[in-house]
Scaffold this active site. Structure first.
Site, PDB file in Angstrom:
ATOM      1  N   ARG A 100     -12.217 -74.252  -3.917  1.00 24.17           N
ATOM      2  CA  ARG A 100     -11.782 -75.635  -4.118  1.00 24.17           C
ATOM      3  C   ARG A 100     -11.804 -76.091  -5.572  1.00 24.17           C
ATOM      4  NH1 ARG A 100     -16.007 -78.700  -6.539  1.00 24.17           N
ATOM      5  NH2 ARG A 100     -18.028 -78.207  -5.597  1.00 24.17           N
ATOM      6  N   ASN A 118      -6.864 -66.288  -0.770  1.00 22.37           N
ATOM      7  CA  ASN A 118      -7.972 -66.747   0.063  1.00 22.37           C
ATOM      8  C   ASN A 118      -7.598 -67.999   0.853  1.00 22.37           C
ATOM      9  OD1 ASN A 118     -11.102 -66.733   0.564  1.00 22.37           O
ATOM     10  ND2 ASN A 118     -10.613 -68.819  -0.033  1.00 22.37           N
ATOM     11  N   THR A 144      -6.089 -82.391  -0.360  1.00 22.99           N
ATOM     12  CA  THR A 144      -6.510 -83.013  -1.619  1.00 22.99           C
ATOM     13  C   THR A 144      -5.446 -83.985  -2.105  1.00 22.99           C
ATOM     14  OG1 THR A 144      -6.926 -82.619  -3.975  1.00 22.99           O
ATOM     15  CG2 THR A 144      -5.625 -80.975  -2.836  1.00 22.99           C
ATOM     16  N   SER A 179      -2.538 -77.458 -10.576  1.00 20.86           N
ATOM     17  CA  SER A 179      -3.249 -76.209 -10.833  1.00 20.86           C
ATOM     18  C   SER A 179      -2.880 -75.205  -9.760  1.00 20.86           C
ATOM     19  CB  SER A 179      -4.765 -76.423 -10.833  1.00 20.86           C
ATOM     20  OG  SER A 179      -5.230 -76.650  -9.513  1.00 20.86           O
ATOM     21  N   TYR A 181      -4.942 -73.880  -7.797  1.00 24.15           N
ATOM     22  CA  TYR A 181      -5.680 -74.336  -6.615  1.00 24.15           C
ATOM     23  C   TYR A 181      -4.885 -75.386  -5.856  1.00 24.15           C
ATOM     24  CZ  TYR A 181      -8.546 -77.746  -4.173  1.00 24.15           C
ATOM     25  OH  TYR A 181      -8.996 -78.654  -3.254  1.00 24.15           O
ATOM     26  N   HIS A 182      -4.420 -76.416  -6.563  1.00 20.20           N
ATOM     27  CA  HIS A 182      -3.679 -77.482  -5.888  1.00 20.20           C
ATOM     28  C   HIS A 182      -2.384 -76.949  -5.272  1.00 20.20           C
ATOM     29  CE1 HIS A 182      -6.296 -79.978  -8.566  1.00 20.20           C
ATOM     30  NE2 HIS A 182      -6.388 -80.673  -7.452  1.00 20.20           N
ATOM     31  N   LYS A 185      -3.095 -75.616  -1.871  1.00 23.59           N
ATOM     32  CA  LYS A 185      -3.231 -76.663  -0.856  1.00 23.59           C
ATOM     33  C   LYS A 185      -1.862 -77.167  -0.393  1.00 23.59           C
ATOM     34  CE  LYS A 185      -7.208 -78.106  -0.322  1.00 23.59           C
ATOM     35  NZ  LYS A 185      -8.323 -77.674   0.556  1.00 23.59           N
ATOM     36  N   GLU A 328      -2.063 -82.228 -18.258  1.00 26.00           N
ATOM     37  CA  GLU A 328      -1.980 -83.374 -17.357  1.00 26.00           C
ATOM     38  C   GLU A 328      -1.680 -84.625 -18.166  1.00 26.00           C
ATOM     39  OE1 GLU A 328      -5.819 -83.916 -15.540  1.00 26.00           O
ATOM     40  OE2 GLU A 328      -6.852 -84.107 -17.462  1.00 26.00           O
TER      41      GLU A 328
END
Length: 382
Positions: A100, A118, A144, A179, A181-182, A185, A328
């Protein structure tokens, strides 16, 4: 209800498991314990000392008489996951079991690939397990607010009505993740939506803001039940980092201008939101989205609030701006809708000086555990 908490050893998963167990639900924890391995990899730690999961579960049973079975394994392993489904036959699957951290996903190619593999494969396995083994199980998935990015319009809850060339439709709200990660999601959300539409599954995507706070009523029952507290530049939030910096005499380091604005939510409200989603299940075939936050703050707002509280305790605090390691917008419009959970009964615990002081006191108590070098960002987006 029979509820699986995947990622039940983590910051959100552990207090959720205790909260729902206390409410009388039959809780099963599934976790690979990889979060603890990441501490070893990064030479990092939780500020608060964390017992093993087995010790935590045993202490919970001794205090309450309620058992929480634990299956250790990785949900990217479908054989393992399907075995758990067959043994438990869950009514709901609460999915926290993902990598996360945005900075972790941006360390290098290997960490980006791991994060996406993952997260996406694990969620796909859960969808197939529900389809094949528990088709009425309700998937409650932690998403998120970062999926949306920072658009120059109000952020709706999952969907937006569009009028284009005389025609109208309701479409998924545009995603602008910031990112790797985002991005993972976003892929999850698309896969879940497809599964609900195609297989008739039911799912709730909880697009959560930044979580703050440390304790819930359940984690306060005994020191062995305490939640983890991440403060480093990889897994720690800006709020946690600022509080630990204040406690240890370090400048509060703001990335860039500090106008970055996000939604925030107390950990006590996180566990309540999960309860609301579980007890008000989506319909079969429905993919619904709740924006799970209670208020909005800029990074600069947080720094000044924490400075005020710390200085009232006699702690000298200085705010400094450092080069932003991320790509960002540092000044932007931000307003997101968050009504669905409130309509279902959420009563928010809003960020206050009292909450900050509570966390600050914890940071002062355990400041000897702080690894100072970990507070400074080392991962860059470029």
């Amino acid at each position: 209800m029979k509820i699986i908490i995947a990622g039940g050893d983590g910051f959100c998963g552990w207090p959720t498991a205790l909260y729902l167990s206390k409410k009388g639900h039959e809780i099963t924890i599934v976790d690979s314990l990889i979060r603890r391995q990441w501490d070893d990899e990064l030479h990092s730690n939780s500020l608060t000392p964390i017992a093993t999961l087995e010790q935590r579960i045993a202490r919970w049973k001794a205090l309450t008489g309620r058992s929480i079975p634990f299956y250790r394994g990785d949900i990217t392993n479908y054989d393992f996951l399907s075995e758990v489904f067959l043994k438990t036959q869950p009514d709901a699957f609460v999915h926290f079991a993902e990598q996360r951290s945005a900075p972790y996903s941006m360390i290098d190619r290997e960490h980006a690939v791991f994060t996406q593999t993952n997260n996406v494969v694990g969620t796909l396995n859960v969808l197939y397990a529900i389809k094949e083994l528990a088709p009425e199980c309700h998937l409650v998935k932690l998403g998120t607010m970062g999926e949306y990015g920072t658009p120059n319009i109000d952020i709706e809850e999952g969907y937006i009505k569009i009028t284009h060339k005389g025609r109208e439709d309701v479409l998924p709200f545009p995603k602008q993740p910031g990112s790797m990660y985002h991005l993972s999601k976003v892929h999850d959300s698309h896969n879940i939506m497809f599964a609900c539409k195609t297989w008739g599954l039911r799912a709730t995507d909880l697009n959560q803001g930044v979580v703050y706070g440390l304790h819930t009523e359940e984690t306060l029952l005994d020191p062995m039940l305490v939640n983890r507290f991440d403060y480093d530049a990889i897994f720690g939030t800006a709020l946690n980092r600022f509080i630990v910096q204040a406690a240890t005499g370090h400048d509060l380091t703001i990335y860039g201008e500090g106008g970055q604005t996000r939604g925030f939510i107390n950990i006590m409200d996180t566990v309540r939101c999960i309860e609301i989603a579980v007890e008000h299940a989506a319909d079969l075939g429905e993919f619904r989205v709740f924006n799970q936050f209670t208020e909005e703050f800029s990074v600069l707002d947080l720094a000044h609030l924490i400075k005020k509280v710390a200085m009232e305790q006699g702690l000298p605090v200085t705010i400094s701006h450092i080069q932003n390691p991320r790509v960002e917008k540092e000044q932007h419009y931000y307003h997101a809708v968050q009504t669905k959970l409130r309509d279902l009964g959420l009563e928010a615990h809003l960020l206050s000086e009292e909450f900050i002081l509570e966390i600050l006191n914890t940071a002062l108590k355990f400041k000897h555990n702080v690894i100072q070098d970990n507070i400074v960002p080392k991962v860059t987006w470029k």
